[in-house]
Scaffold this motif. Structure first.
Motif, PDB file in Angstrom:
ATOM      1  N   LEU A   1      35.687 -14.211 -30.838  1.00  0.00           N
ATOM      2  CA  LEU A   1      34.869 -15.383 -31.112  1.00  0.00           C
ATOM      3  C   LEU A   1      34.814 -15.624 -32.607  1.00  0.00           C
ATOM      4  CD1 LEU A   1      31.924 -14.742 -28.655  1.00  0.00           C
ATOM      5  CD2 LEU A   1      33.871 -16.254 -28.350  1.00  0.00           C
ATOM      6  N   PHE A   2      34.683 -16.864 -32.994  1.00  0.00           N
ATOM      7  CA  PHE A   2      34.656 -17.214 -34.409  1.00  0.00           C
ATOM      8  C   PHE A   2      33.335 -16.839 -35.072  1.00  0.00           C
ATOM      9  CE2 PHE A   2      37.403 -20.297 -32.256  1.00  0.00           C
ATOM     10  CZ  PHE A   2      38.601 -19.996 -32.891  1.00  0.00           C
ATOM     11  N   LEU A   3      32.359 -16.429 -34.269  1.00  0.00           N
ATOM     12  CA  LEU A   3      31.022 -16.185 -34.789  1.00  0.00           C
ATOM     13  C   LEU A   3      30.877 -14.833 -35.490  1.00  0.00           C
ATOM     14  CD1 LEU A   3      29.140 -17.437 -31.619  1.00  0.00           C
ATOM     15  CD2 LEU A   3      29.688 -18.733 -33.678  1.00  0.00           C
ATOM     16  N   ARG A   4      31.679 -13.869 -35.100  1.00  0.00           N
ATOM     17  CA  ARG A   4      31.535 -12.535 -35.671  1.00  0.00           C
ATOM     18  C   ARG A   4      32.372 -12.384 -36.932  1.00  0.00           C
ATOM     19  NH1 ARG A   4      32.631  -8.643 -30.850  1.00  0.00           N
ATOM     20  NH2 ARG A   4      33.662  -7.595 -32.556  1.00  0.00           N
ATOM     21  N   ARG A   5      31.901 -11.505 -37.812  1.00  0.00           N
ATOM     22  CA  ARG A   5      32.624 -11.249 -39.059  1.00  0.00           C
ATOM     23  C   ARG A   5      33.838 -10.366 -38.811  1.00  0.00           C
ATOM     24  NH1 ARG A   5      29.361  -8.985 -43.854  1.00  0.00           N
ATOM     25  NH2 ARG A   5      30.077  -7.170 -42.743  1.00  0.00           N
ATOM     26  N   ARG A   6      34.773 -10.463 -39.703  1.00  0.00           N
ATOM     27  CA  ARG A   6      35.922  -9.570 -39.671  1.00  0.00           C
ATOM     28  C   ARG A   6      35.514  -8.248 -40.300  1.00  0.00           C
ATOM     29  NH1 ARG A   6      40.924 -13.040 -41.683  1.00  0.00           N
ATOM     30  NH2 ARG A   6      42.013 -11.263 -40.873  1.00  0.00           N
ATOM     31  N   ARG A   7      36.150  -7.177 -39.858  1.00  0.00           N
ATOM     32  CA  ARG A   7      35.799  -5.844 -40.341  1.00  0.00           C
ATOM     33  C   ARG A   7      37.041  -5.166 -40.905  1.00  0.00           C
ATOM     34  NH1 ARG A   7      32.994  -1.463 -36.409  1.00  0.00           N
ATOM     35  NH2 ARG A   7      32.186  -0.114 -38.032  1.00  0.00           N
ATOM     36  N   PHE A   8      36.918  -4.643 -42.128  1.00  0.00           N
ATOM     37  CA  PHE A   8      38.035  -3.980 -42.795  1.00  0.00           C
ATOM     38  C   PHE A   8      37.860  -2.470 -42.719  1.00  0.00           C
ATOM     39  CE2 PHE A   8      39.881  -2.006 -46.580  1.00  0.00           C
ATOM     40  CZ  PHE A   8      41.212  -2.342 -46.385  1.00  0.00           C
ATOM     41  N   LEU A   9      38.926  -1.766 -42.322  1.00  0.00           N
ATOM     42  CA  LEU A   9      38.937  -0.299 -42.294  1.00  0.00           C
ATOM     43  C   LEU A   9      40.084   0.180 -43.186  1.00  0.00           C
ATOM     44  CD1 LEU A   9      38.558   0.233 -38.436  1.00  0.00           C
ATOM     45  CD2 LEU A   9      36.763   0.297 -40.156  1.00  0.00           C
ATOM     46  N   PRO A  10      39.785   0.883 -44.289  1.00  0.00           N
ATOM     47  CA  PRO A  10      40.858   1.359 -45.171  1.00  0.00           C
ATOM     48  C   PRO A  10      41.644   2.501 -44.513  1.00  0.00           C
ATOM     49  CG  PRO A  10      38.743   2.183 -45.913  1.00  0.00           C
ATOM     50  CD  PRO A  10      38.465   1.254 -44.771  1.00  0.00           C
ATOM     51  N   TRP A  11      42.905   2.629 -44.882  1.00  0.00           N
ATOM     52  CA  TRP A  11      43.742   3.688 -44.318  1.00  0.00           C
ATOM     53  C   TRP A  11      43.149   5.069 -44.579  1.00  0.00           C
ATOM     54  CZ3 TRP A  11      46.621   2.310 -40.640  1.00  0.00           C
ATOM     55  CH2 TRP A  11      47.371   1.133 -40.670  1.00  0.00           C
ATOM     56  N   SER A  12      42.504   5.240 -45.723  1.00  0.00           N
ATOM     57  CA  SER A  12      41.950   6.554 -46.069  1.00  0.00           C
ATOM     58  C   SER A  12      40.844   6.983 -45.106  1.00  0.00           C
ATOM     59  CB  SER A  12      41.413   6.534 -47.500  1.00  0.00           C
ATOM     60  OG  SER A  12      40.401   5.549 -47.628  1.00  0.00           O
ATOM     61  N   ALA A  13      40.204   6.045 -44.427  1.00  0.00           N
ATOM     62  CA  ALA A  13      39.123   6.378 -43.502  1.00  0.00           C
ATOM     63  C   ALA A  13      39.610   6.563 -42.064  1.00  0.00           C
ATOM     64  CB  ALA A  13      38.059   5.278 -43.532  1.00  0.00           C
ATOM     65  N   ILE A  14      40.838   6.113 -41.763  1.00  0.00           N
ATOM     66  CA  ILE A  14      41.356   6.154 -40.396  1.00  0.00           C
ATOM     67  C   ILE A  14      42.060   7.479 -40.151  1.00  0.00           C
ATOM     68  CG2 ILE A  14      42.953   5.072 -38.765  1.00  0.00           C
ATOM     69  CD1 ILE A  14      42.515   2.437 -40.304  1.00  0.00           C
ATOM     70  N   SER A  15      41.677   8.152 -39.052  1.00  0.00           N
ATOM     71  CA  SER A  15      42.334   9.418 -38.734  1.00  0.00           C
ATOM     72  C   SER A  15      43.308   9.289 -37.563  1.00  0.00           C
ATOM     73  CB  SER A  15      41.298  10.508 -38.428  1.00  0.00           C
ATOM     74  OG  SER A  15      40.517  10.139 -37.322  1.00  0.00           O
ATOM     75  N   ALA A  16      43.026   8.382 -36.612  1.00  0.00           N
ATOM     76  CA  ALA A  16      43.925   8.211 -35.463  1.00  0.00           C
ATOM     77  C   ALA A  16      43.704   6.842 -34.835  1.00  0.00           C
ATOM     78  CB  ALA A  16      43.682   9.305 -34.429  1.00  0.00           C
ATOM     79  N   MET A  17      44.746   6.386 -34.121  1.00  0.00           N
ATOM     80  CA  MET A  17      44.664   5.122 -33.394  1.00  0.00           C
ATOM     81  C   MET A  17      45.329   5.296 -32.035  1.00  0.00           C
ATOM     82  SD  MET A  17      45.390   2.147 -36.215  1.00  0.00           S
ATOM     83  CE  MET A  17      47.102   2.541 -36.421  1.00  0.00           C
ATOM     84  N   GLY A  18      44.809   4.618 -31.052  1.00  0.00           N
ATOM     85  CA  GLY A  18      45.390   4.659 -29.720  1.00  0.00           C
ATOM     86  C   GLY A  18      45.486   3.257 -29.155  1.00  0.00           C
ATOM     87  N   LEU A  19      46.667   2.891 -28.712  1.00  0.00           N
ATOM     88  CA  LEU A  19      46.890   1.580 -28.096  1.00  0.00           C
ATOM     89  C   LEU A  19      47.156   1.843 -26.623  1.00  0.00           C
ATOM     90  CD1 LEU A  19      47.240  -1.473 -28.661  1.00  0.00           C
ATOM     91  CD2 LEU A  19      49.665  -1.027 -28.998  1.00  0.00           C
TER      92      LEU A  19
END
Length: 160
Positions: free
Chosen positions: A84-102
């Protein structure tokens, strides 16, 4: 690559699941208008259907048509959009990310889960999720961007 600085934008758009979902919703809404489809004693069902499904249909049509960004992968990190256009975008820096799962979640949804630490002293990681169901994801490009910008981030893909 989209944008400048080697970014990859995953955008909402018309794909198979989105088209099937919108067509089904349109058929249900149109069928409710057929005389005799809903008994007169239960005409409140028609009103409720149009009050709930009508706005959802319009919001999804706008979202899919304008190709609003769901996710932006760049050299500094990941920016999560929202459906939705109502919510803000959120930035996550690479240094804070430990894992991702798709993975393919419940009801066939495609979900990207990101495990990250809000600060270096955070006792437990946080999990951010991006719903990529109505997006076209180039998996090779996605993996390539993560490998290039954050080779130490674990990426797990379960789309089977």
């Amino acid at each position: 690559m989209d944008g400048t600085g080697g970014e990859y934008a995953i955008r909402y758009g018309w794909n198979g699941p989105a088209t099937r979902g919108m067509a089904t919703m349109a058929l249900v809404l149109l069928a409710s208008l057929v005389p005799g489809a809903i008994p007169p004693a239960e005409s409140w069902v028609r009103v409720l259907l149009w009050l709930v499904a009508g706005p959802v249909f319009l919001v999804m049509a706008v979202q899919l048509s304008f190709h609003h960004p769901a996710l932006l992968i760049g050299p500094n990190g990941i920016t999560l959009g929202s459906p939705l256009f109502l919510r803000r975008r959120r930035f996550l820096p690479w240094s804070a990310i430990s894992a991702m799962g798709l993975d393919r979640g419940r009801l066939g949804k495609t979900v990207l889960s990101i495990v990250w630490f809000e600060s270096a002293s955070a006792p437990a990681p946080a999990v951010a999720e991006a719903d990529l169901t109505n997006c076209r994801v180039d998996l090779a490009r996605f993996r390539g961007m993560v490998d290039e910008y954050a080779p130490d981030v674990g990426l797990f893909v379960e789309l089977g």
